[in-house]
Design a protein around this motif. Structure first.
Motif, PDB file in Angstrom:
ATOM      1  N   ALA A 179      27.667   1.273  10.751  1.00 38.69           N
ATOM      2  CA  ALA A 179      27.843   0.993  12.180  1.00 38.69           C
ATOM      3  C   ALA A 179      28.775   1.982  12.866  1.00 38.69           C
ATOM      4  O   ALA A 179      28.938   1.929  14.088  1.00 38.69           O
ATOM      5  N   GLN A 180      29.383   2.880  12.119  1.00 40.33           N
ATOM      6  CA  GLN A 180      30.403   3.754  12.685  1.00 40.33           C
ATOM      7  C   GLN A 180      29.847   4.764  13.693  1.00 40.33           C
ATOM      8  O   GLN A 180      30.594   5.269  14.535  1.00 40.33           O
ATOM      9  N   ASP A 181      28.552   5.056  13.597  1.00 40.91           N
ATOM     10  CA  ASP A 181      27.969   6.021  14.541  1.00 40.91           C
ATOM     11  C   ASP A 181      26.921   5.385  15.454  1.00 40.91           C
ATOM     12  O   ASP A 181      26.177   6.091  16.131  1.00 40.91           O
ATOM     13  N   ASP A 182      26.841   4.052  15.466  1.00 40.46           N
ATOM     14  CA  ASP A 182      25.878   3.367  16.331  1.00 40.46           C
ATOM     15  C   ASP A 182      26.269   3.541  17.802  1.00 40.46           C
ATOM     16  O   ASP A 182      27.451   3.475  18.159  1.00 40.46           O
ATOM     17  N   ILE A 183      25.269   3.744  18.638  1.00 43.56           N
ATOM     18  CA  ILE A 183      25.485   3.985  20.077  1.00 43.56           C
ATOM     19  C   ILE A 183      24.740   2.924  20.875  1.00 43.56           C
ATOM     20  O   ILE A 183      23.558   2.680  20.635  1.00 43.56           O
ATOM     21  N   VAL A 184      25.432   2.288  21.810  1.00 45.92           N
ATOM     22  CA  VAL A 184      24.839   1.224  22.630  1.00 45.92           C
ATOM     23  C   VAL A 184      24.675   1.729  24.058  1.00 45.92           C
ATOM     24  O   VAL A 184      25.627   2.249  24.657  1.00 45.92           O
ATOM     25  N   VAL A 185      23.449   1.574  24.621  1.00 46.65           N
ATOM     26  CA  VAL A 185      23.159   2.057  25.972  1.00 46.65           C
ATOM     27  C   VAL A 185      22.306   1.017  26.705  1.00 46.65           C
ATOM     28  O   VAL A 185      21.729   0.113  26.092  1.00 46.65           O
ATOM     29  N   SER A 186      22.224   1.182  28.019  1.00 44.23           N
ATOM     30  CA  SER A 186      21.408   0.274  28.841  1.00 44.23           C
ATOM     31  C   SER A 186      20.186   0.970  29.421  1.00 44.23           C
ATOM     32  O   SER A 186      19.432   0.366  30.178  1.00 44.23           O
ATOM     33  N   GLU A 187      19.996   2.262  29.094  1.00 42.52           N
ATOM     34  CA  GLU A 187      18.801   2.999  29.514  1.00 42.52           C
ATOM     35  C   GLU A 187      18.221   3.676  28.287  1.00 42.52           C
ATOM     36  O   GLU A 187      18.920   4.380  27.563  1.00 42.52           O
ATOM     37  N   LEU A 188      16.938   3.439  28.053  1.00 48.08           N
ATOM     38  CA  LEU A 188      16.313   3.879  26.808  1.00 48.08           C
ATOM     39  C   LEU A 188      15.752   5.294  26.946  1.00 48.08           C
ATOM     40  O   LEU A 188      14.921   5.555  27.813  1.00 48.08           O
ATOM     41  N   HIS A 189      16.223   6.195  26.082  1.00 48.66           N
ATOM     42  CA  HIS A 189      15.685   7.550  25.995  1.00 48.66           C
ATOM     43  C   HIS A 189      15.037   7.723  24.625  1.00 48.66           C
ATOM     44  O   HIS A 189      15.633   7.358  23.603  1.00 48.66           O
ATOM     45  N   ILE A 190      13.830   8.277  24.598  1.00 50.33           N
ATOM     46  CA  ILE A 190      13.143   8.535  23.337  1.00 50.33           C
ATOM     47  C   ILE A 190      12.517   9.924  23.390  1.00 50.33           C
ATOM     48  O   ILE A 190      12.136  10.407  24.453  1.00 50.33           O
ATOM     49  N   PRO A 191      12.410  10.604  22.232  1.00 45.97           N
ATOM     50  CA  PRO A 191      11.856  11.964  22.225  1.00 45.97           C
ATOM     51  C   PRO A 191      10.334  11.967  22.104  1.00 45.97           C
ATOM     52  O   PRO A 191       9.748  11.131  21.397  1.00 45.97           O
ATOM     53  N   LYS A 192       9.702  12.913  22.768  1.00 48.58           N
ATOM     54  CA  LYS A 192       8.255  13.071  22.682  1.00 48.58           C
ATOM     55  C   LYS A 192       7.866  13.598  21.298  1.00 48.58           C
ATOM     56  O   LYS A 192       8.556  14.434  20.718  1.00 48.58           O
ATOM     57  N   GLY A 193       6.751  13.076  20.762  1.00 46.74           N
ATOM     58  CA  GLY A 193       6.204  13.601  19.520  1.00 46.74           C
ATOM     59  C   GLY A 193       6.877  13.113  18.264  1.00 46.74           C
ATOM     60  O   GLY A 193       6.544  13.595  17.169  1.00 46.74           O
ATOM     61  N   LYS A 194       7.810  12.169  18.368  1.00 46.36           N
ATOM     62  CA  LYS A 194       8.489  11.650  17.185  1.00 46.36           C
ATOM     63  C   LYS A 194       8.299  10.145  17.121  1.00 46.36           C
ATOM     64  O   LYS A 194       8.342   9.455  18.144  1.00 46.36           O
ATOM     65  N   LYS A 195       8.084   9.630  15.934  1.00 40.84           N
ATOM     66  CA  LYS A 195       7.842   8.194  15.771  1.00 40.84           C
ATOM     67  C   LYS A 195       9.134   7.425  16.008  1.00 40.84           C
ATOM     68  O   LYS A 195      10.174   7.738  15.427  1.00 40.84           O
ATOM     69  N   ILE A 196       9.036   6.414  16.883  1.00 37.49           N
ATOM     70  CA  ILE A 196      10.192   5.591  17.214  1.00 37.49           C
ATOM     71  C   ILE A 196      10.037   4.239  16.524  1.00 37.49           C
ATOM     72  O   ILE A 196       9.060   3.522  16.761  1.00 37.49           O
TER      73      ILE A 196
END
Length: 392
Positions: A212-229
């Motif tokens: 959990a030390q590098d987990d990031i919490v946000v309220s707007e979702l960004h995802i990269p094109k061409g990569k499986k989410i």
């Protein structure tokens, strides 16, 4: 008020028609009308022709509906598996409309052809093995084909290989908002429990977990094109449903358990906005909004802002009074823009630590003059309080 008046007028009109019908019946007392309440040949003929009229209504309304609202359906899918979903849906629609067209015509035709007639007697069949075989085997074969194809599509979509290079994101649902948690550089989400929710740790992340030390919490979702989410979903309160309409993805978020779904985006947000059909759709929406804005401005109210297309994450379960407003903006970036955006975010652990830092109190370093000013201010507050009490 206008609606109420319309309803009252319609009710009064119905009562008036009913009364006129009773008066008409009274005037026919001495006539030779048939009051036996048993359908005769004329009644059966009328019913037969009405069946044809209803058949025409069904098809006319269907054609009108497709012509009028057909453009409102979802268009180009924005995920890799979206074409498979659309193909399965289109095959289902074609089969449904074909069967509906045949069966409805036969149903209404036979209702007319074999309408009641005093000179005809019904012929009773106990059974007909040939007919029963036909209407049992054909639907069974068609449904088996649909089910097998559906299972094939479902397996391909839902299979998530843990060894694949994926981006792991948690979607946390609660009345009435979404929150996303990124797994960070290790690509493994830290443990979480609702009992650990405290302060800005609104997701109940176990901050003692190494993952959990590098987990990031946000309220707007960004995802990269061409990569499986790879999405892992939780719910804090009631049953929600994470629905990505343009990505053809949906999964329930169930309290007390983790559900999963994965897809690969194939269009960035800017690329999808530039698709010809979307450009036309946005232009049509803005034309309607501009017209509405003129009406609002004429009334002295602010106009509507222009519409811009964005991917959205919606809740597809009726989860409460503000269900309609439970949505999150989704932005599909290029891989480079995604990495840049993610690198600018602060880990949840660091945010929690920063929130617990207590600033040093300046009282010890105050001079004599500052202390006097504080006392004077306190006396002023007390005097004001006494004045308020006296006024009461």
């Amino acid at each position: 008020m206008t609606s109420l008046l319309v309803i009252i007028v319609l009710v009064l009109l119905a009562v008036a028609i009913w009364q006129l019908t009773k008066i008409f019946d009274l005037t026919q007392v001495s006539s030779t009308s048939d009051n036996s309440q048993v359908a005769n040949d004329d009644d059966n003929n009328v019913q037969g022709y009405l069946m044809f009229g209803f058949l025409a209504f069904i098809y006319i309304f269907t054609i009108y509906g497709v012509y009028t609202w057909g453009h409102l359906v979802l268009h180009t899918p924005a995920s890799e598996h979206g074409a498979l979903i659309d193909r399965l849906m289109n095959i289902t629609w074609v089969l449904i409309f074909t069967v509906q067209a045949i069966t409805q015509v036969l149903l209404h035709y036979f209702a007319f052809k074999y309408r009641g007639n005093k000179d005809k007697r019904a012929l009773y069949f106990a059974d007909n093995n040939k007919l029963e075989a036909i209407w049992s085997v054909i639907p069974a074969v068609v449904l088996a084909g649909l089910i097998l194809y559906g299972l094939y599509a479902w397996t391909n979509i839902m299979f998530i290989d843990e060894d694949d290079d994926t981006v792991v994101i948690e979607l946390y649902a609660q009345q009435f908002k979404w929150t996303a948690r990124y797994a960070g550089e290790d690509n493994v989400l830290g443990k979480a429990n609702v009992r650990l929710i405290e302060g800005i740790n609104t997701l109940g992340v176990d901050l003692s977990d190494p993952y959990a030390q590098d987990d990031i919490v946000v309220s707007e979702l960004h995802i990269p094109k061409g990569k499986k989410i790879h999405f892992k979903m939780r719910s804090q309160d009631v049953l929600h449903s994470a629905y990505f309409p343009y990505f053809r993805a949906q999964m329930n978020c169930v309290p007390g358990m983790v559900t999963e779904f994965a897809f690969t985006p194939i269009y960035t947000t800017s690329e999808y906005q530039a698709l010809p059909y979307m450009v036309e759709k946005v232009a049509n929406i803005n034309a309607i909004r501009a017209k509405k804005s003129l009406e609002l401005i004429a009334k002295g109210e602010p106009g509507l802002d222009p519409y811009t297309f964005d991917y959205l994450l919606l809740c597809n379960k009726i989860c409460g009074a503000s269900h309609y407003n439970m949505q999150m903006k989704v932005i599909v970036d290029t891989p480079e823009d995604y990495k840049k955006w993610l690198s600018e975010k602060t880990a949840l652990v660091n945010e929690v630590k920063a929130s617990k830092v207590v600033p040093a109190t300046p009282d010890a370093s105050l001079g004599k003059d500052s202390a006097v000013e504080k006392d004077t201010a306190a006396v002023g507050k007390d005097t004001a309080a006494v004045a308020k009490i006296a006024m009461k």
